[in-house]
Write an enzyme that holds these catalytic residues in place. Structure first.
Site, PDB file in Angstrom:
ATOM      1  CD  GLU A 133      -2.813  -1.050   2.328  1.00  0.00           C
ATOM      2  OE1 GLU A 133      -3.135  -0.246   2.960  1.00  0.00           O
ATOM      3  OE2 GLU A 133      -3.413  -2.358   2.549  1.00  0.00           O
ATOM      4  CB  CYS A 176       2.736   7.348   3.330  1.00  0.00           C
ATOM      5  SG  CYS A 176       3.295   6.035   4.412  1.00  0.00           S
ATOM      6  CB  CYS A 190       6.698  -5.474   8.487  1.00  0.00           C
ATOM      7  SG  CYS A 190       8.057  -4.729   9.401  1.00  0.00           S
ATOM      8  CB  CYS A 226       5.571  -3.420  15.847  1.00  0.00           C
ATOM      9  SG  CYS A 226       7.233  -3.175  15.515  1.00  0.00           S
ATOM     10  CB  CYS A 242       2.390  -2.444  13.496  1.00  0.00           C
ATOM     11  SG  CYS A 242       2.551  -2.091  11.618  1.00  0.00           S
ATOM     12  CB  CYS A 268       0.498   5.789  11.546  1.00  0.00           C
ATOM     13  SG  CYS A 268       0.720   7.142  11.169  1.00  0.00           S
TER      14      CYS A 268
END
Ligand code: SAH
Ligand code: SF4
Length: 335
Positions: free
Chosen positions: A83, A96, A103, A107, A110, A330
């Site tokens: 994205e 962004c 990933c 975390c 996230c 975010c």
């Protein structure tokens, strides 16, 4: 290819070196992706056709939010998707971009982290997000085609894919290419130390943001598991080593989670930790996503947290949440 690789290629092929700058100019400034439309010599054109691929990643979906944020689902050649998000500010856009498919840092707060790591993006796939978003604006909002800033805050840990983000930045920065100034590019990291060690020599002038989220080891360990491997002290020391330009700061992102890291004690420790540094704090109230057990604090809590930081005279901004109705804020990117 960055500009110097392309210049070498032109030299090797016994072509005029000026052709390299023309080609860069056509592709990255004029955003033309069909070599036949580029005005370059016949010999260059046939070599370009033989050796280069101008295909951009495709935009599979564009979700527009009321505040003009646009979230793109971008499809890559191997059918994986990432994205990218266009974020409006003062009649311009910040883009962004993603640096990895998924990933691996895992975390706990996230959405991308729940996907796991699929693969690194190649530099052309990073620059491709920019060109694809630019073309989308040209077609859909012709009066608003202006992407002036870039943030590596999409999916992935950029410093875990250093070679590719470095080359992509070289293309973004090149005067022959996109001509974006270094101070308009920001790379955000969760604190991936091997990448930070290379920063000073290999990413000069580009802005750095560290996802800090807690000054306390126990809490940061829970939020960002790589904190157990790369100690915050070492990460901060490495960042101190990076020379900054006159008005340049390091951004410290601080995610605010209700009843976890949003108390006065947390704010005071954060203030003490960053006091005296060339720091700018970005407070990011947690953006919820399906299945997460953390909560977003109320605006009063956010304001009181900021007031404590103000007493340390550290410039602090609360990051406005944009695009959350299309899950583009975010931490809400999960393809
Ligand atoms: N991997 C890099 C950059 C991508 S994440 C990094 O971690 O810094 C970009 C920013 O979004 C980071 O500061 C990250 O901590 C933050 N973020 C992730 N999930 C979030 C969530 N659910 N709510 C608010 N911010 C989040
Ligand atoms: Fe990866 Fe950044 Fe999400 Fe952590 S916050 S899982 S490093 S994208």
């Amino acid at each position: 290819m960055n500009f110097s690789d392309l210049t070498s290629f032109f030299k090797e092929q016994d072509l005029e070196v000026s052709g390299a700058s023309k080609l860069f100019n056509w592709h990255y400034k004029k955003k033309i992706s069909k070599p036949c439309e580029m005005k370059i010599s016949k010999k260059s054109l046939s070599l370009v056709n033989e050796n280069f691929d101008f295909e951009l990643p495709t935009i599979d979906q564009a979700l527009e939010s009321k505040d003009k944020t646009v979230k793109f689902l971008i499809q890559l050649k191997d059918n994986t998707t990432v994205e990218a998000v266009l974020i409006p500010f003062y009649k311009k856009f910040s883009l962004c971009v993603s640096s990895q498919v998924g990933c691996g840092m895992n975390c706990s707060f996230c959405y991308t982290g729940t996907q796991g790591f699929k693969r690194n993006l190649e530099s052309h796939e990073i620059v491709g997000q920019f060109l694809a978003a630019w073309n989308w604006l040209t077609e859909n909002r012709p009066a608003e085609v202006n992407i002036s800033n870039l943030v590596f805050m999409g999916q992935g840990e950029p410093l875990h894919n250093f070679e590719a983000i470095k080359k992509a930045c070289e293309i973004f920065l090149s005067q022959h290419g996109c001509s974006i100034a270094a101070q308009k590019i920001t790379v955000s990291t969760s604190g991936y130390l091997p990448g930070l060690k290379r920063w000073k020599d290999e990413m000069p002038g580009v802005n750095l943001a560290l996802s800090l989220h807690s000054p306390f080891k126990e809490k940061r360990d829970e939020l960002i598991p790589i904190n157990r491997k790369f100690d915050l002290k070492d990460v901060l020391a490495e960042i101190e080593n990076i020379p900054l330009a006159k008005k340049q700061f390091v951004t410290y992102e601080y995610l605010l989670i209700e009843d976890f890291n949003d108390s006065k004690v947390d704010a005071e420790s954060l203030g003490k930790l960053l006091q005296g540094k060339r720091a700018y704090i970005n407070l990011i109230p947690f953006n919820p996503f399906p299945g997460s057990h953390y909560r977003k604090p109320g605006i009063d809590r956010v304001e009181s947290f900021k007031e404590v930081l103000d007493t340390f005279k550290i410039p602090t901004l609360v990051r406005a949440t944009k695009g959350d109705e299309v899950l583009a804020a975010c931490g809400q990117l999960k393809t």
